[in-house]
Enzyme design. Structure first.
Site, PDB file in Angstrom:
ATOM      1  N   ASN A   6       0.744  -8.869 -10.479  1.00 20.68           N
ATOM      2  CA  ASN A   6       2.029  -7.955 -10.183  1.00 20.68           C
ATOM      3  C   ASN A   6       2.604  -8.878  -9.228  1.00 20.68           C
ATOM      4  O   ASN A   6       2.372  -9.097  -8.333  1.00 20.68           O
ATOM      5  CB  ASN A   6       1.376  -6.801  -9.545  1.00 20.68           C
ATOM      6  CG  ASN A   6       2.757  -5.990  -8.898  1.00 20.68           C
ATOM      7  OD1 ASN A   6       3.857  -5.976  -9.140  1.00 20.68           O
ATOM      8  ND2 ASN A   6       2.251  -4.845  -7.924  1.00 20.68           N
ATOM      9  N   PHE A   7       3.854  -9.269  -9.784  1.00 18.27           N
ATOM     10  CA  PHE A   7       4.941 -10.272  -9.165  1.00 18.27           C
ATOM     11  C   PHE A   7       5.636  -9.538  -8.102  1.00 18.27           C
ATOM     12  O   PHE A   7       6.140 -10.279  -7.299  1.00 18.27           O
ATOM     13  CB  PHE A   7       5.751 -10.773 -10.118  1.00 18.27           C
ATOM     14  CG  PHE A   7       5.031 -11.864 -11.143  1.00 18.27           C
ATOM     15  CD1 PHE A   7       3.877 -12.243 -11.069  1.00 18.27           C
ATOM     16  CD2 PHE A   7       6.103 -12.742 -11.997  1.00 18.27           C
ATOM     17  CE1 PHE A   7       3.386 -13.241 -11.821  1.00 18.27           C
ATOM     18  CE2 PHE A   7       5.520 -13.637 -12.575  1.00 18.27           C
ATOM     19  CZ  PHE A   7       4.300 -14.139 -12.732  1.00 18.27           C
ATOM     20  N   LYS A   8       5.439  -8.277  -8.237  1.00 15.77           N
ATOM     21  CA  LYS A   8       6.544  -7.470  -7.138  1.00 15.77           C
ATOM     22  C   LYS A   8       7.971  -8.162  -7.169  1.00 15.77           C
ATOM     23  O   LYS A   8       8.132  -8.266  -8.302  1.00 15.77           O
ATOM     24  CB  LYS A   8       6.061  -7.484  -5.757  1.00 15.77           C
ATOM     25  CG  LYS A   8       4.270  -6.876  -5.795  1.00 15.77           C
ATOM     26  CD  LYS A   8       3.853  -6.883  -4.390  1.00 15.77           C
ATOM     27  CE  LYS A   8       2.391  -6.429  -4.518  1.00 15.77           C
ATOM     28  NZ  LYS A   8       1.704  -6.028  -3.379  1.00 15.77           N
ATOM     29  N   HIS A  88       2.292   2.898  -7.635  1.00 17.81           N
ATOM     30  CA  HIS A  88       1.781   1.718  -6.727  1.00 17.81           C
ATOM     31  C   HIS A  88       2.371   2.337  -5.144  1.00 17.81           C
ATOM     32  O   HIS A  88       3.339   2.946  -5.285  1.00 17.81           O
ATOM     33  CB  HIS A  88       2.545   0.508  -7.136  1.00 17.81           C
ATOM     34  CG  HIS A  88       2.193  -0.540  -6.354  1.00 17.81           C
ATOM     35  ND1 HIS A  88       2.406  -0.713  -5.008  1.00 17.81           N
ATOM     36  CD2 HIS A  88       1.254  -1.578  -6.585  1.00 17.81           C
ATOM     37  CE1 HIS A  88       1.767  -2.085  -4.571  1.00 17.81           C
ATOM     38  NE2 HIS A  88       1.013  -2.569  -5.717  1.00 17.81           N
ATOM     39  N   GLU A 157      -6.297   0.571  -5.026  1.00 17.34           N
ATOM     40  CA  GLU A 157      -5.836  -0.388  -4.125  1.00 17.34           C
ATOM     41  C   GLU A 157      -5.678   0.114  -2.738  1.00 17.34           C
ATOM     42  O   GLU A 157      -4.645   0.814  -2.577  1.00 17.34           O
ATOM     43  CB  GLU A 157      -4.175  -1.020  -4.445  1.00 17.34           C
ATOM     44  CG  GLU A 157      -4.467  -1.257  -5.847  1.00 17.34           C
ATOM     45  CD  GLU A 157      -3.025  -2.342  -6.276  1.00 17.34           C
ATOM     46  OE1 GLU A 157      -3.282  -3.440  -6.241  1.00 17.34           O
ATOM     47  OE2 GLU A 157      -1.961  -1.829  -6.133  1.00 17.34           O
TER      48      GLU A 157
HETATM   49  P1  13P Z   1      -2.081  -8.511  -2.885  1.00 19.04           P
HETATM   50  O1  13P Z   1      -2.974  -8.983  -3.864  1.00 19.04           O
HETATM   51  O2  13P Z   1      -0.994  -9.247  -2.375  1.00 19.04           O
HETATM   52  O3  13P Z   1      -2.816  -7.739  -1.630  1.00 19.04           O
HETATM   53  O4  13P Z   1      -1.279  -7.017  -3.497  1.00 19.04           O
HETATM   54  C1  13P Z   1      -2.010  -6.429  -4.082  1.00 19.04           C
HETATM   55  C2  13P Z   1      -1.201  -5.218  -4.889  1.00 19.04           C
HETATM   56  O5  13P Z   1      -0.489  -4.322  -4.508  1.00 19.04           O
HETATM   57  C3  13P Z   1      -1.281  -5.625  -6.573  1.00 19.04           C
HETATM   58  O6  13P Z   1      -0.489  -4.371  -6.927  1.00 19.04           O
END
Ligand code: 13P
Length: 230
Positions: A6-8, A88, A157
């Site tokens: 997930n690149f966000k 999310h 998560e």
């Molecule tokens: P991190 O791996 O940076 O903790 O993020 C997890 C996440 O939110 C994936 O969607």
């Protein structure tokens, strides 16, 4: 195993092309049964060739229309995108997506036969109240969601483990996944929250973990592929 990046709000179209090139080189060594996804920011969505699936991090539940700043089915179809992340915690928290809104999105994309990675997770103050409170919180995030949907993957998560560098412990992941598996109709269940090359082996070896959803450690193609090939 499923490995999802997930690149966000990171990477551009240009840097994604470089990333995909490196990922493809590394994926030549991947186990054929492992599945790889990359969830790109909307501006980097495109048709990419490779042994992975491209998904969108978000979309509006409409084909098109007057939804300023959003993208709909029509924009996704241009690049043949049929995979979406829904629920999310960052969208729930920063974009104020209520459970009702999340469920509406889910139902729209379910009708379009999308593959959905549906995210759930509890904040720290709930985790501190103990396991029962955690499960109660997580189960409420299934309200209005059709758990029986065929193309569904769930991602657990814990919010306190996202981007903090502190993953949940093996014990926490194991207990939560075991309990979740009983209610999710044996759908694939991913763990997300500070998964990285240093802890990937330990995480994917936990019973009830079918893969990982990775943020920070997925931004670099060599780190993400190291996780896939571990
Ligand atoms: P991190 O791996 O940076 O903790 O993020 C997890 C996440 O939110 C994936 O969607």
């Amino acid at each position: 195993m499923i490995f999802a990046a997930n690149f966000k709000t990171n990477h551009t179209r240009k840097s994604t092309q470089v990333y995909v090139k490196e990922l493809n080189e590394k994926l030549a060594a991947k186990k054929p049964e492992d599945k790889v996804y990359i969830f790109l920011p909307a501006t980097a969505l495109d048709v990419y060739e490779g042994d992975f699936r491209v998904g969108t991090q978000n979309a509006y539940p409409a084909v098109n229309g007057a939804y300023t700043g959003e993208i709909g089915l029509e924009q996704l179809a241009e690049f043949d995108i049929k995979t979406i992340l829904i629920g999310h915690s960052e969208r729930r928290e920063y974009m104020g997506e209520s459970q009702e809104k999340v469920a509406e999105k889910f139902s729209f994309f379910q009708k379009q036969n999308f593959e959905i990675i549906y995210c759930i997770g509890e904040p720290l103050h709930i985790r501190e109240k103990g396991f029962e409170a955690v499960m109660q919180y997580l189960l409420a995030q299934f309200e209005g969601i059709d758990i029986g949907y065929d193309h569904l993957i769930i991602a657990y998560e814990p919010i306190w483990a996202i981007g903090t560098g502190r993953s949940a412990t093996v014990e926490e992941i194991s207990t939560t996944h075991r309990a979740l598996k009983k209610v999710i109709d044996n759908k694939p269940l991913l763990y997300g929250g500070s998964a990285k090359p240093a802890n990937i082996k330990e995480i994917i070896n936990i019973a009830g973990v079918d893969g990982v959803l990775v943020g920070s450690a997925s931004l670099d193609a060599s780190s993400f592929s190291q996780m896939i090939l571990s």
